[in-house]
Enzyme design. Structure first.
Site, short mmCIF file in Angstrom:
data_model
loop_
_atom_site.label_atom_id
_atom_site.label_comp_id
_atom_site.label_asym_id
_atom_site.label_seq_id
_atom_site.Cartn_x
_atom_site.Cartn_y
_atom_site.Cartn_z
N CYS A 2 4.83 -21.23 11.04
CA CYS A 2 3.69 -21.63 11.85
C CYS A 2 3.23 -20.41 12.66
O CYS A 2 4.05 -19.63 13.15
CB CYS A 2 3.96 -22.76 12.82
SG CYS A 2 4.50 -24.28 12.04
N ARG A 27 2.35 -16.97 7.98
CA ARG A 27 3.45 -17.74 8.56
C ARG A 27 3.44 -19.21 8.13
O ARG A 27 4.35 -19.98 8.46
CB ARG A 27 3.38 -17.67 10.09
CG ARG A 27 3.46 -16.27 10.63
CD ARG A 27 3.35 -16.28 12.13
NE ARG A 27 4.48 -16.95 12.74
CZ ARG A 27 5.62 -16.37 13.04
NH1 ARG A 27 5.80 -15.10 12.80
NH2 ARG A 27 6.60 -17.06 13.59
N TRP A 73 3.25 -24.55 8.90
CA TRP A 73 4.16 -24.69 7.76
C TRP A 73 4.93 -25.97 8.05
O TRP A 73 5.70 -26.04 9.02
CB TRP A 73 5.10 -23.49 7.67
CG TRP A 73 5.92 -23.50 6.42
CD1 TRP A 73 5.54 -23.05 5.19
CD2 TRP A 73 7.27 -23.97 6.28
NE1 TRP A 73 6.57 -23.22 4.29
CE2 TRP A 73 7.64 -23.79 4.93
CE3 TRP A 73 8.20 -24.54 7.15
CZ2 TRP A 73 8.89 -24.15 4.44
CZ3 TRP A 73 9.44 -24.90 6.65
CH2 TRP A 73 9.77 -24.69 5.32
N ASN A 99 5.47 -24.06 17.49
CA ASN A 99 6.14 -23.43 16.36
C ASN A 99 7.63 -23.60 16.59
O ASN A 99 8.15 -23.20 17.63
CB ASN A 99 5.76 -21.93 16.33
CG ASN A 99 6.60 -21.14 15.35
OD1 ASN A 99 7.08 -21.69 14.37
ND2 ASN A 99 6.76 -19.86 15.62
N GLY A 100 8.32 -24.25 15.65
CA GLY A 100 9.76 -24.48 15.82
C GLY A 100 10.11 -25.91 15.47
O GLY A 100 9.30 -26.63 14.88
N GLU A 484 16.41 -9.94 -7.63
CA GLU A 484 15.18 -9.76 -6.87
C GLU A 484 13.96 -9.92 -7.78
O GLU A 484 12.96 -10.54 -7.39
CB GLU A 484 15.20 -8.39 -6.18
CG GLU A 484 13.95 -7.98 -5.45
CD GLU A 484 13.53 -8.92 -4.32
OE1 GLU A 484 14.29 -9.84 -3.96
OE2 GLU A 484 12.41 -8.75 -3.82
N LYS A 488 11.02 -12.68 -7.24
CA LYS A 488 9.59 -12.32 -7.12
C LYS A 488 8.76 -13.12 -8.11
O LYS A 488 7.69 -13.61 -7.78
CB LYS A 488 9.35 -10.82 -7.38
CG LYS A 488 9.78 -9.86 -6.30
CD LYS A 488 8.90 -9.82 -5.09
CE LYS A 488 9.39 -10.72 -4.01
NZ LYS A 488 10.39 -10.23 -3.10
N GLU A 491 8.46 -16.89 -6.99
CA GLU A 491 7.64 -17.20 -5.81
C GLU A 491 6.17 -16.88 -6.01
O GLU A 491 5.31 -17.54 -5.43
CB GLU A 491 8.20 -16.55 -4.55
CG GLU A 491 8.25 -15.06 -4.56
CD GLU A 491 8.87 -14.48 -3.29
OE1 GLU A 491 8.85 -15.12 -2.24
OE2 GLU A 491 9.38 -13.35 -3.37
N HIS A 507 28.55 -16.38 -20.75
CA HIS A 507 29.34 -17.50 -20.24
C HIS A 507 28.46 -18.72 -19.94
O HIS A 507 28.85 -19.60 -19.19
CB HIS A 507 30.10 -17.08 -18.98
CG HIS A 507 31.06 -15.96 -19.24
ND1 HIS A 507 32.24 -16.14 -19.92
CD2 HIS A 507 30.98 -14.63 -18.97
CE1 HIS A 507 32.86 -14.97 -20.04
NE2 HIS A 507 32.11 -14.04 -19.47
N LYS A 606 6.10 -16.60 5.59
CA LYS A 606 6.69 -15.26 5.68
C LYS A 606 7.93 -15.24 6.56
O LYS A 606 8.91 -14.59 6.25
CB LYS A 606 5.63 -14.32 6.27
CG LYS A 606 6.07 -12.90 6.38
CD LYS A 606 5.91 -12.20 5.07
CE LYS A 606 6.48 -10.81 5.09
NZ LYS A 606 6.96 -10.43 3.76
C1 F6R Z 1 10.98 -13.22 -0.60
C2 F6R Z 1 11.05 -13.22 0.84
C3 F6R Z 1 12.11 -14.03 1.50
C4 F6R Z 1 12.66 -13.29 2.72
C5 F6R Z 1 13.64 -14.19 3.49
C6 F6R Z 1 14.29 -13.46 4.64
O1 F6R Z 1 9.98 -12.39 -1.07
O2 F6R Z 1 10.26 -12.60 1.49
O3 F6R Z 1 13.12 -14.38 0.61
O4 F6R Z 1 13.30 -12.13 2.28
O5 F6R Z 1 12.95 -15.30 3.96
O6 F6R Z 1 13.35 -13.04 5.56
P1 F6R Z 1 13.65 -11.92 6.63
O7 F6R Z 1 13.92 -10.67 5.88
O8 F6R Z 1 12.41 -11.84 7.46
O9 F6R Z 1 14.85 -12.36 7.41
#
Ligand code: F6R
Length: 611
Positions: A2, A27, A73, A99-100, A484, A488, A491, A507, A606
């Site tokens: 949020c 956010r 969010w 927010n929270g 990773e 990517k 998402e 396996h 984010k």
């Molecule tokens: C994926 C992504 C998330 C963050 C995760 C941790 O692209 O961005 O998986 O890596 O939410 O976030 P931070 O690094 O801000 O603690």
């Protein structure tokens, strides 16, 4: 999660708030809304992205000099107009954004229902707001006092901002566990979840701390604790330019951020790596070098992409420093009963510095006497502040929801830490140390070369955009990169993808392989090369489609794979810094080809400030 923005001062509040919400959309973007004080208290809200709210308000009289705005969010209650913020109190006099998460909201709600309160939404926010209204009514007190009393009963995390119809010249805000920045202008004040909505108007900011309350008028800022004692605001200068939060000619922030990596990696090395004298300067490491080099164990705590950086660091630190490393998901670590000793060092990795699970995991480890070293991108963020020491990643503002440049910056910082500790500990010899420093110095230029493959990767994306599943395989230093790459793709393009250690494939996951399944190998030339070549053959024997990220000129794999992406040679410890970039680009282009909103993928946010 949020985003919140608020304004009070001589400007028109709505355009300031709207622009701020657009900058904070990373956010969360399930719904958005604004409350403005003009002709009384007016609340406008809409399910969907900020642009939909904006469109719905065209032609309305939105003249106001004070207002609050929110982009959501969803946690409590589905995304809908009715659950969108701001919420209005029962008596219609107060509006609030939040927010929270209020964890004891059910208990508070039941108390209020017994008193006859009715609720228009399913949110914890409306419960807290009516709880504040109820306290104000019962105690006949000013709003500030009611907020203070209410917050003493609240369990959970919050940033709240309130508008009061009866006090149109005042905004009240409070924080615990979620970020809140105040922008201090001339005769005006701004409030936001981060500095991006503020930077255009002022560079003077105050970061509000947990359990603090801000009472804002256009020309006055009063900060208090929950005990009603005044606190002197600490005004800081923002070290950030407006251009850093704009797209700068790219179609998406994600692409811009992928292309920024030669510079962000260089920035991360700047002032730290000196290849003339073969030294690494990192104040946070140097000041705590005894603690770090004599650690019994290093525990890395992180989530998501940051966790993948941590997993790569496990390989690097164990190799160079010969210290045992464990890599933990913060969300698991915080809830089990982990064994942590005072001699353990925790490295907490976070781009945002606000991830709720990582923050609580740090607190748990701190309680057990561990030393906390933060590797954080956002300067002044909560994790940076609760760590005993740390190193910033200096990747700049990352806006694309999928993390790219922050990941490579984390890898660089973690490698520098490993090298510095290894050197001080004597676990790496001079020749290897010097070689790695020079190799690291060359990385930004090599990243630039990898980016020249953008067009080739775009074509590849067109070829594979119809896939419904994908497998990503790697070994050694490239195994976390396979994870990773898969994350990517999931998402950004919503294609189901799994990352696996290449040798584990037989396996179980090999059962998935048929002529339709793209299998992405991260197979640069390293000490695992022969083994991964065998793994590629195993996939080809079962008719899987192999796309391989290889060291340029590797004829062995070129002869076997359906498609290859050749990247420059690098020491195997540093190869992940290069091999991850084609995977970022591949996901980006597949996402774009499929028409996905790559900067704001569905259901994501984010900064994950809820558990
Ligand atoms: C994926 C992504 C998330 C963050 C995760 C941790 O692209 O961005 O998986 O890596 O939410 O976030 P931070 O690094 O801000 O603690």
């Amino acid at each position: 999660m949020c985003g919140i923005v608020a304004y009070i001062g001589p400007r028109e509040a709505y355009p300031v708030i709207l622009k701020g919400l657009k900058r904070l959309e990373y956010r969360g973007y399930d719904s958005s809304g604004v409350a403005l004080l003009h002709d009384g208290l007016k609340v406008y809200k809409k399910k969907g992205k900020v642009a939909e709210l904006e469109e719905s308000l065209v032609g309305q009289n939105l003249h106001a000099h004070a207002g609050i705005g929110h982009t959501r969010w969803a946690t409590h209650g589905e995304p809908s107009d009715r659950n969108a913020h701001p919420h209005q109190s029962s008596n219609g006099k107060l509006a609030m954004i939040h927010n929270g998460i209020i964890e004891n909201y059910t208990q508070l709600k039941n108390e209020l229902i017994r008193k006859g309160y009715q609720f228009k939404s399913d949110t914890d926010t409306e419960v807290l707001l009516n709880f504040i209204e109820d306290i104000q009514r019962n105690n006949q007190c000013i709003l500030e006092e009611a907020v203070r009393i209410a917050l003493k009963r609240v369990v959970g995390a919050y940033v709240i901002v309130l508008l009061d119809k009866d006090n149109p010249d005042t905004l009240i805000a409070a924080r615990k566990g979620s970020p809140l920045v105040i922008g201090v202008g001339r005769g005006e004040h701004f409030l936001a979840s981060d500095a991006s909505p503020i930077i255009e108007y002022t560079k003077e900011v105050v970061y509000v701390n947990d359990y603090e309350l801000a009472i804002l008028k256009a020309d006055e800022l009063v900060l208090k604790n929950l005990g009603n004692e005044k606190i002197t605001p600490f005004v800081q200068k923002l070290d950030m330019e407006l251009a850093a939060i704009e797209k700068g000619g790219y179609d998406h922030f994600m692409l811009k951020e992928i292309f920024e990596q030669p510079d962000t990696i260089f920035d991360c090395l700047r002032g730290r790596l000196d290849i003339t004298n073969n030294t690494i300067t990192m104040a946070g490491v140097l000041q705590n070098i005894d603690q770090l080099k004599s650690a019994n164990r290093i525990i890395i705590i992180a989530c998501g992409t940051s966790w993948h950086a941590g997993l790569t660091a496990e390989y690097i630190i164990e190799e160079l420093c010969r210290i045992p490393v464990e890599v933990e998901y913060a969300s698991e670590f915080r809830y089990r009963n982990p064994v942590v000793h005072p001699g353990d060092v925790i490295i907490a990795i976070s781009q945002s510095g606000e991830t709720a699970d990582t923050m609580v995991a740090i607190e748990r480890a701190k309680e057990q006497g561990a030393f906390i070293f933060g590797v954080v991108n956002v300067v002044g963020s909560s994790i940076a502040r609760i760590s005993h020491a740390g190193a910033y990643t200096h990747a700049g503002h990352e806006i694309g929801v999928a993390s790219t440049k922050a990941f490579t910056a984390q890898l660089v910082v973690l490698t520098l830490i490993a090298l510095k500790v290894a050197w001080e500990k004597g676990s790496v010899d001079q020749e290897r140390y010097t070689h790695l420093l020079h190799e690291l110095y060359a990385i930004p230029e090599k990243v630039r070369e990898v980016l020249l493959l953008n067009r080739q990767i775009e074509q590849l994306a067109k070829k594979y955009q119809g896939a419904t599943d994908a497998l990503y395989l790697g070994r050694g230093y490239n195994f976390p990169i396979a994870l990773e790459g898969a994350l990517k793709l999931k998402e950004i393009s919503y294609i189901h993808a799994e990352g696996y250690p290449a040798a584990e494939m037989k396996h179980g996951p090999i059962a998935l392989v048929d002529e339709h399944l793209p299998v992405v190998f991260v197979a640069t030339r390293d000490s695992y090369h022969e083994k991964i070549v065998s793994n590629i053959q195993e996939i080809k024997a079962r008719k899987g489609k192999v796309i391989a990220v290889i060291t340029a000129g590797d004829q062995t794999i070129t002869g076997m794979a359906d498609d290859t992406i050749g990247i420059p040679e690098a020491d195997e410890i540093l190869a992940p810094l290069l091999s991850v970039i084609p995977l970022q680009l591949l996901s980006y282009h597949i996402g774009v080809a499929k028409g996905c909103d790559v900067d704001k993928p569905r259901n994501l946010a984010k900064s994950v400030t809820v558990e």
